[in-house]
Motif scaffolding. Structure first.
Motif, mmCIF file in Angstrom:
data_model
loop_
_atom_site.group_PDB
_atom_site.id
_atom_site.type_symbol
_atom_site.label_atom_id
_atom_site.label_comp_id
_atom_site.label_asym_id
_atom_site.label_seq_id
_atom_site.Cartn_x
_atom_site.Cartn_y
_atom_site.Cartn_z
ATOM 1 N N THR A 1 56.649 108.015 38.298
ATOM 2 C CA THR A 1 57.826 108.539 37.595
ATOM 3 C C THR A 1 59.077 107.710 37.930
ATOM 4 O OG1 THR A 1 56.879 110.724 37.489
ATOM 5 C CG2 THR A 1 59.260 110.638 37.351
ATOM 6 N N PHE A 2 59.079 107.109 39.139
ATOM 7 C CA PHE A 2 60.261 106.321 39.538
ATOM 8 C C PHE A 2 60.284 104.946 38.881
ATOM 9 C CE2 PHE A 2 60.015 109.736 42.502
ATOM 10 C CZ PHE A 2 61.334 110.150 42.566
ATOM 11 N N ASN A 3 59.253 104.646 38.083
ATOM 12 C CA ASN A 3 59.299 103.417 37.283
ATOM 13 C C ASN A 3 59.902 103.690 35.896
ATOM 14 O OD1 ASN A 3 58.050 101.967 39.317
ATOM 15 N ND2 ASN A 3 55.982 102.439 38.570
ATOM 16 N N ARG A 4 60.178 104.938 35.583
ATOM 17 C CA ARG A 4 60.740 105.273 34.273
ATOM 18 C C ARG A 4 62.226 104.927 34.247
ATOM 19 N NH1 ARG A 4 57.919 109.764 31.407
ATOM 20 N NH2 ARG A 4 59.888 109.961 30.275
ATOM 21 N N GLU A 5 62.689 104.560 33.036
ATOM 22 C CA GLU A 5 64.111 104.175 32.937
ATOM 23 C C GLU A 5 65.050 105.361 33.074
ATOM 24 O OE1 GLU A 5 64.857 101.693 29.620
ATOM 25 O OE2 GLU A 5 63.989 99.976 30.711
ATOM 26 N N ASN A 6 64.554 106.560 32.768
ATOM 27 C CA ASN A 6 65.462 107.726 32.802
ATOM 28 C C ASN A 6 65.455 108.432 34.171
ATOM 29 O OD1 ASN A 6 62.884 108.842 32.572
ATOM 30 N ND2 ASN A 6 63.582 110.599 31.383
ATOM 31 N N VAL A 7 64.865 107.774 35.188
ATOM 32 C CA VAL A 7 64.784 108.428 36.508
ATOM 33 C C VAL A 7 65.496 107.604 37.577
ATOM 34 C CG1 VAL A 7 63.188 109.224 38.311
ATOM 35 C CG2 VAL A 7 62.637 109.615 35.903
ATOM 36 N N THR A 8 66.325 108.289 38.363
ATOM 37 C CA THR A 8 67.070 107.621 39.439
ATOM 38 C C THR A 8 66.766 108.322 40.752
ATOM 39 O OG1 THR A 8 68.851 107.294 37.861
ATOM 40 C CG2 THR A 8 69.421 106.967 40.179
ATOM 41 N N LEU A 9 66.563 107.540 41.793
ATOM 42 C CA LEU A 9 66.346 108.108 43.126
ATOM 43 C C LEU A 9 67.624 107.939 43.943
ATOM 44 C CD1 LEU A 9 64.269 109.239 45.229
ATOM 45 C CD2 LEU A 9 63.864 106.874 45.894
ATOM 46 N N VAL A 10 68.107 109.053 44.482
ATOM 47 C CA VAL A 10 69.319 108.991 45.300
ATOM 48 C C VAL A 10 68.962 109.418 46.721
ATOM 49 C CG1 VAL A 10 71.640 109.932 45.630
ATOM 50 C CG2 VAL A 10 70.792 109.480 43.315
ATOM 51 N N ASP A 11 69.255 108.563 47.664
ATOM 52 C CA ASP A 11 68.938 108.840 49.063
ATOM 53 C C ASP A 11 70.101 109.622 49.685
ATOM 54 O OD1 ASP A 11 68.537 108.774 51.782
ATOM 55 O OD2 ASP A 11 67.836 106.693 51.831
ATOM 56 N N VAL A 12 69.876 110.933 49.879
ATOM 57 C CA VAL A 12 71.001 111.733 50.399
ATOM 58 C C VAL A 12 71.004 111.821 51.923
ATOM 59 C CG1 VAL A 12 71.370 113.050 48.276
ATOM 60 C CG2 VAL A 12 69.817 113.953 50.009
ATOM 61 N N LYS A 13 70.091 111.082 52.532
ATOM 62 C CA LYS A 13 70.226 110.945 53.989
ATOM 63 C C LYS A 13 71.279 109.864 54.250
ATOM 64 C CE LYS A 13 67.193 112.230 57.075
ATOM 65 N NZ LYS A 13 65.803 112.403 57.363
ATOM 66 N N GLU A 14 71.162 108.815 53.445
ATOM 67 C CA GLU A 14 72.100 107.690 53.551
ATOM 68 C C GLU A 14 73.504 108.131 53.113
ATOM 69 O OE1 GLU A 14 70.422 103.779 51.992
ATOM 70 O OE2 GLU A 14 72.012 104.252 50.569
ATOM 71 N N ALA A 15 73.556 108.852 52.000
ATOM 72 C CA ALA A 15 74.854 109.314 51.470
ATOM 73 C C ALA A 15 74.715 110.797 51.136
ATOM 74 C CB ALA A 15 75.211 108.513 50.218
ATOM 75 N N PRO A 16 74.992 111.682 52.081
ATOM 76 C CA PRO A 16 74.753 113.116 51.878
ATOM 77 C C PRO A 16 75.529 113.722 50.705
ATOM 78 C CG PRO A 16 75.234 112.634 54.187
ATOM 79 C CD PRO A 16 75.507 111.380 53.418
ATOM 80 N N ILE A 17 74.982 114.800 50.188
ATOM 81 C CA ILE A 17 75.685 115.546 49.134
ATOM 82 C C ILE A 17 76.912 116.164 49.790
ATOM 83 C CG2 ILE A 17 75.568 117.563 47.596
ATOM 84 C CD1 ILE A 17 72.530 116.993 47.338
ATOM 85 N N GLN A 18 78.081 115.903 49.196
ATOM 86 C CA GLN A 18 79.312 116.442 49.787
ATOM 87 C C GLN A 18 79.794 117.674 49.060
ATOM 88 O OE1 GLN A 18 81.971 113.065 50.142
ATOM 89 N NE2 GLN A 18 81.232 112.787 52.239
ATOM 90 N N GLU A 19 79.516 117.653 47.729
ATOM 91 C CA GLU A 19 80.012 118.810 46.979
ATOM 92 C C GLU A 19 79.346 118.852 45.614
ATOM 93 O OE1 GLU A 19 84.275 119.751 45.455
ATOM 94 O OE2 GLU A 19 84.269 117.590 45.821
ATOM 95 N N ILE A 20 79.355 120.039 45.041
ATOM 96 C CA ILE A 20 78.905 120.201 43.655
ATOM 97 C C ILE A 20 80.146 120.591 42.870
ATOM 98 C CG2 ILE A 20 77.447 121.612 42.140
ATOM 99 C CD1 ILE A 20 75.384 121.564 44.449
ATOM 100 N N THR A 21 80.379 119.878 41.790
ATOM 101 C CA THR A 21 81.574 120.184 40.992
ATOM 102 C C THR A 21 81.125 120.956 39.752
ATOM 103 O OG1 THR A 21 81.511 118.266 39.542
ATOM 104 C CG2 THR A 21 82.503 117.933 41.737
ATOM 105 N N ALA A 22 82.021 121.149 38.822
ATOM 106 C CA ALA A 22 81.678 121.900 37.604
ATOM 107 C C ALA A 22 80.534 121.242 36.849
ATOM 108 C CB ALA A 22 82.904 122.002 36.714
ATOM 109 N N ASN A 23 80.429 119.917 36.928
ATOM 110 C CA ASN A 23 79.399 119.239 36.127
ATOM 111 C C ASN A 23 78.738 118.065 36.851
ATOM 112 O OD1 ASN A 23 81.503 117.488 36.195
ATOM 113 N ND2 ASN A 23 81.451 116.974 34.007
ATOM 114 N N SER A 24 78.801 118.079 38.173
ATOM 115 C CA SER A 24 78.218 116.928 38.871
ATOM 116 C C SER A 24 77.812 117.258 40.303
ATOM 117 C CB SER A 24 79.222 115.765 38.896
ATOM 118 O OG SER A 24 80.275 116.079 39.789
ATOM 119 N N VAL A 25 77.047 116.304 40.858
ATOM 120 C CA VAL A 25 76.755 116.345 42.291
ATOM 121 C C VAL A 25 77.453 115.119 42.880
ATOM 122 C CG1 VAL A 25 74.940 116.187 44.049
ATOM 123 C CG2 VAL A 25 74.499 117.430 41.917
ATOM 124 N N ARG A 26 78.301 115.375 43.886
ATOM 125 C CA ARG A 26 79.033 114.261 44.471
ATOM 126 C C ARG A 26 78.461 113.970 45.853
ATOM 127 N NH1 ARG A 26 84.864 115.520 44.366
ATOM 128 N NH2 ARG A 26 84.844 114.869 42.191
#
Ligand code: N01
Length: 542
Positions: A345-370
């Motif tokens: 699935t990670f070879n698909r163009e519509n899929v992105t892997l985000v490493d949240v150990k490297e850059a943790p999730i700081q907040e969820i906004t009205a329409n995003s994950v920061r």
């Protein structure tokens, strides 16, 4: 036969009250009813199924093979139901459990849409008083929990800043809506990549406009190699009913496999590779049973870890993504996951892997994950973030034993969580926990371990009744010894080198504790049978 019910201020009196109508509660009801006891089951959902009722997320299926992930206590039931594939999907397991409920006419003794809020032991009457969410109180001599190790009541939803302001839809995989969630044209964020994440990500990615997988720790995932069962396969597994049941109940992990007696280090690198290749081709959990020391010897574990990492590398086109998907902890020390198209699935163009150990999730906004690095716009958020496992489902209920001792207080520290044989705990007379902490539970094929506990509890209650014993209670010394034994096994294993939901590390603020008996299903079954044959050694009977 019915236990002499004393008078009580409550109107409904039962010999036993059971919480939950999943695999555990359903069989508990049947087993006690067969012996002539009156039983009432309370179930939060409006149908049977337990975890299989609630976990309706896309791609949800069982990681154990269908003809082993089922009841084996009844040959008739085993042979009447035909599984459609090697790994059943959630709707099929739910249909199966409904079929069993119909066949055994269980519904008449189950009250649906009802939660047990609290239960307290009344010493003067030697009965449990159980409070329901409809404000009623009922009374039972025996109080039995069939709440499972992971429950809709104990989902883990991390406290992300801003979640309450999120304007899109969000769901937890373990409490999924009963109507289809439409991902078409949507940007979907999936937080977590345990069993639920790994099963749902490939399915959601096919429908969504974009999928972003927020990964904290990569997983070892083994190919499931699912396939339909044809009529011949169904006939064959049914013919082997007795052999399969026998093997499962005497096995290491509740599966009908012959265990390897070899160390991984006895074979040459070439021989090992052949063994691993064959297991990889066959798919399934059997891979971690290819040698007998994979979970106790670091060097042995390294050999299989390297093999799986090389497979992951081969599957992923982008080497940077491949690197992020490769785990560095010891193989199978977090719950192993079965994979159907996960890595691809990670070879698909519509899929992105985000490493949240490297850059943790700081907040969820009205329409995003920061995250610490970037902002990702999403329309739907999927929390595949697991559960407060093992103790969570039990501690969500206010359970009070002798002298008002609450289970929450008794188990306040990780090290204070003790359960004799994983089935009872001192201070809580006539209370039994099906697959409770310090039993083989989630390190085994659950239906096998459930059958052991249900049969043991039901035989115990019959014994007490026949011998005019009013109470049974685990001794503190016995549970301390059992707890030490469980911990010894843990520290001898490589599980002790990895933080996971098995150790409680996934839930913020949860005291660490590993609450699974690692001595194997067969030896465990032998041990609890011996205890029963010695007039319940380690318990006080009065
Ligand atoms: O939950 P999990 P699950 N920020 O705890 C991540 C059974 N099951 O629902 O690994 C970011 O395994 C967490 O990350 P990390 C089976 O026993 C069976 O998937 O803690 N991420 C992890 O990736 C299984 O083991 C089937 O670093 C966060 C994920 O969320 C158990 O249920 C199917 C986070 C949670 O994975 C649980 O599986 C499904 C945070 N704050 C489930 N908090 C069968 O097939 C957590 N995560 C039988």
């Amino acid at each position: 036969m019915s236990i002499n019910n004393q008078d009580d201020s409550t109107t409904e009196l039962y010999d036993a009250v059971v919480i939950g109508a999943g695999f555990s509660g359903m069989y508990m009801l049947h087993s006690l009813r067969q012996k002539g006891f009156t039983v009432r089951v309370y179930e939060k959902g409006d149908g049977v199924g337990g975890a299989w009722y609630w976990s309706r997320y896309p791609g949800a299926r069982c990681d154990s093979e269908s003809h082993t992930y089922c009841y084996t206590f009844s040959e008739e039931i085993y042979k009447e139901w035909s599984w459609s594939s090697r790994y059943p999907e959630q709707p099929e397991i739910l249909r199966y459990l409904n079929f069993v409920a119909d066949k055994l006419q269980l519904r008449e003794d189950i009250q649906f849409n009802t939660e047990v809020k609290s239960a307290s032991y009344k010493k003067d009457k030697n009965r449990w008083q159980i409070h329901l969410n409809d404000e009623r109180k009922v009374s039972a001599k025996y109080f039995i929990t069939g709440v499972g190790c992971l429950s809709v009541n104990a989902t883990n939803i991390p406290h992300f800043k801003g979640l309450d302001q999120f304007q899109g839809e969000w769901y937890h995989t373990g409490a999924w809506p009963h109507t289809k969630v439409d991902f078409t044209g949507k940007r979907v964020g999936v937080i977590g990549n345990g069993s639920s994440g790994i099963q749902s990500i490939p399915v959601i990615a096919q429908e969504a406009k974009q999928l972003i997988s927020f990964q904290r720790t990569p997983q070892f995932a083994i190919p499931a190699k699912n396939h339909p069962y044809d009529a011949d396969m169904v006939r064959q597994y049914k013919e082997k009913y007795s052999e399969t049941r026998q093997k499962m109940h005497h096995s290491r992990a509740g599966y009908p496999w012959d265990n390897s007696e070899r160390s991984a280090l006895e074979d040459s690198a070439d021989e090992r590779r052949k063994v691993y290749e064959e297991a990889w081709e066959n798919g399934g959990f059997k891979m971690s049973f290819t040698y007998n020391d994979l979970l106790i010897n670091e060097t042995a574990n390294q050999t299989i870890g390297d093999f799986v990492r090389s497979k992951i590398r081969d599957k992923i086109q982008d080497p940077t993504v491949a690197k992020k998907l490769m785990p560095s902890y010891f193989f199978a020390t977090k719950r192993l996951v079965l994979d159907t198209d996960y890595y691809e699935t990670f070879n698909r163009e519509n899929v992105t892997l985000v490493d949240v150990k490297e850059a943790p999730i700081q907040e969820i906004t009205a329409n995003s994950v920061r995250t610490a690095n970037e902002e990702y716009e999403v329309d739907i958020l999927v929390f595949a973030t697991g559960y407060d496992g093992m103790t969570g489902p039990l501690l969500k209920i206010d359970i009070q034993g002798k002298g008002g001792l609450s289970l929450k207080e008794k188990w306040a520290e990780g090290a204070s969580v003790r359960a004799y044989l994983g089935v009872a705990t001192a201070g809580f007379p006539n209370m039994f926990m099906i697959t409770g902490p310090q039993s083989p539970s989630v390190a085994s094929n659950m239906p096998t371990s459930i059958e052991h506990h249900v049969e043991w509890i039901s035989n115990c209650i019959e014994y007490l009744d026949k011998n005019d014993v009013e109470t049974i209670e685990a001794n503190e010394h016995a549970e301390e010894e059992w707890s030490k034994h469980c911990n010894d096994l843990f520290y001898r294993s490589l599980y002790s080198k990895t933080e996971s939901w098995y150790t409680g590390a996934n839930v913020e603020g949860k005291p660490p504790a590993f609450l699974i008996y690692l001595g194997g299903v067969g030896p465990y079954n032998k041990k609890i049978t011996e205890i029963a044959s010695k007039d319940y050694e380690g318990f006080t009977l009065k």
